[in-house]
Design a protein around this motif. Structure first.
Motif, PDB file in Angstrom:
ATOM      1  N   THR A  58      69.628  65.313  47.937  1.00  0.00           N
ATOM      2  CA  THR A  58      69.173  66.413  47.087  1.00  0.00           C
ATOM      3  C   THR A  58      69.489  67.754  47.745  1.00  0.00           C
ATOM      4  N   TYR A  60      69.605  71.987  47.834  1.00  0.00           N
ATOM      5  CA  TYR A  60      68.845  73.109  47.269  1.00  0.00           C
ATOM      6  C   TYR A  60      69.310  74.387  47.956  1.00  0.00           C
ATOM      7  N   HIS A  71      59.896  75.633  48.847  1.00  0.00           N
ATOM      8  CA  HIS A  71      60.593  74.399  48.469  1.00  0.00           C
ATOM      9  C   HIS A  71      60.325  73.292  49.480  1.00  0.00           C
ATOM     10  N   HIS A 233      67.094  65.732  51.966  1.00  0.00           N
ATOM     11  CA  HIS A 233      67.152  67.021  51.286  1.00  0.00           C
ATOM     12  C   HIS A 233      67.870  68.019  52.185  1.00  0.00           C
ATOM     13  N   VAL A 235      68.737  72.021  52.538  1.00  0.00           N
ATOM     14  CA  VAL A 235      68.339  73.333  52.028  1.00  0.00           C
ATOM     15  C   VAL A 235      69.237  74.395  52.664  1.00  0.00           C
TER      16      VAL A 235
END
Length: 239
Positions: A58, A60, A71, A233, A235
C-alpha cells in the motif's frame, strides 16, 4: 580460495577439467539503467506505487508531515485489530519504531497515544537490552522504519542495519510501515546497489523488501505473512 579456484574445484567434482567460463568482472556502470531526464519525483513515485500495489503493498504520498503522522497513526490503529494485538493480553498494543531521525521527525508518540497505542523505540525507550527489544518487536502490532533507498522499477525497499535500526522491526510485526524521503527514490535496483557499495562502511545486514512476505510450498500454495509482515505500507514524505 579465490572464486575461480572454487569454481574449478566444483567443476572437477562434476567431471570437468575447468569451469564453463572464467572469472567474470561485473561492470556496475554497464548494467545501470540511465535515469531519464523526464524521471522526476512524480514519475518515480508513480512507478514505485504501481509496482508496490501489484505486490499487494500500500503506497501513500503524504501532503505534509502532519498528514504523514495522521496516516501512520491510522495504519497502526488498524493493525491493532490483528491477531498479534489480541495476543498481547490486557496490555495496550505496542508499535515498534526505529530510533532514526526520519521517524522522529513525525512526532508519532502523541498521535499513537490518541488512538490507544504505545510507542516503543528500538535502542531508545524500548527496553534495557536487545533481548527485551526483540520481545517487544514480536508483540508489536506494527513496525515503523525509514529506508536507505526505494526502487521504482520493482517497488523494493532497501534497509541497512545500524545502531537504533533493529532488523526485526521490519520483520516481526505483522504490519510494516516504511517512511521514504524523496531523495531516496531511485529508478533501478542496479543504481541502489551501486550506492550501497559506495558507502564508506558496509552494513552488517542489507534487507531488500519487495511487498508483503510470500511463501509457497512444493504444491505452489501461496501464503502471505508467514515469514514476515503480511502488510507493507510505504509512505512518501514531502520534500
Amino acid at each position: 580460495m579465490t572464486e575461480h579456484e572454487l569454481l574449478t574445484a566444483l567443476a572437477r567434482r562434476k567431471g570437468r577439467e575447468r569451469p564453463l567460463a572464467g572469472p567474470v568482472e561485473w561492470d556496475s556502470d554497464a548494467s545501470l539503467l540511465a535515469r531519464s531526464p523526464d524521471w522526476g519525483l512524480d514519475a518515480l513515485w508513480e512507478r514505485f506505487a504501481r509496482e508496490l500495489e501489484r505486490l499487494g503493498g500500500t503506497p501513500y504520498r503524504a501532503a505534509s508531515l502532519a498528514d504523514a503522522r495522521a496516516h501512520v497513526a491510522r495504519v497502526a490503529a488498524g493493525a491493532a485489530g490483528l491477531p498479534a494485538a489480541q495476543a498481547a493480553g490486557g496490555d495496550r498494543p505496542i508499535v515498534m519504531a526505529w530510533n532514526h531521525p526520519v521517524v522522529a521527525s513525525l512526532g508519532l508518540d502523541g498521535a499513537l497515544r490518541e488512538v490507544g497505542l504505545d510507542l516503543a523505540v528500538w535502542g531508545g525507550n524500548a527496553a534495557a537490552g536487545p533481548r527485551q527489544a526483540r520481545e517487544l518487536a514480536a508483540r508489536a502490532v506494527a513496525g515503523i522504519t525509514g529506508v536507505d533507498w526505494a526502487v521504482a522499477e520493482t517497488g523494493t525497499l532497501l534497509l541497512c542495519s545500524a545502531p537504533g535500526r533493529g532488523r526485526v522491526v521490519s520483520l516481526l510485526p505483522p504490519v510494516h510501515v516504511a517512511l521514504i524521503r524523496p531523495a531516496q527514490l531511485l529508478p533501478s535496483l542496479a543504481e541502489a546497489i551501486r550506492r550501497v557499495g559506495r558507502a564508506t562502511e558496509l552494513p552488517s545486514s542489507l534487507v531488500l523488501i519487495t511487498g508483503p512476505s510470500r511463501s509457497a510450498d512444493i504444491e505452489n500454495d501461496l501464503s502471505i505473512g508467514v515469514h514476515g509482515p503480511g502488510s507493507v505500507h510505504a509512505v512518501l514524505l514531502p520534500e
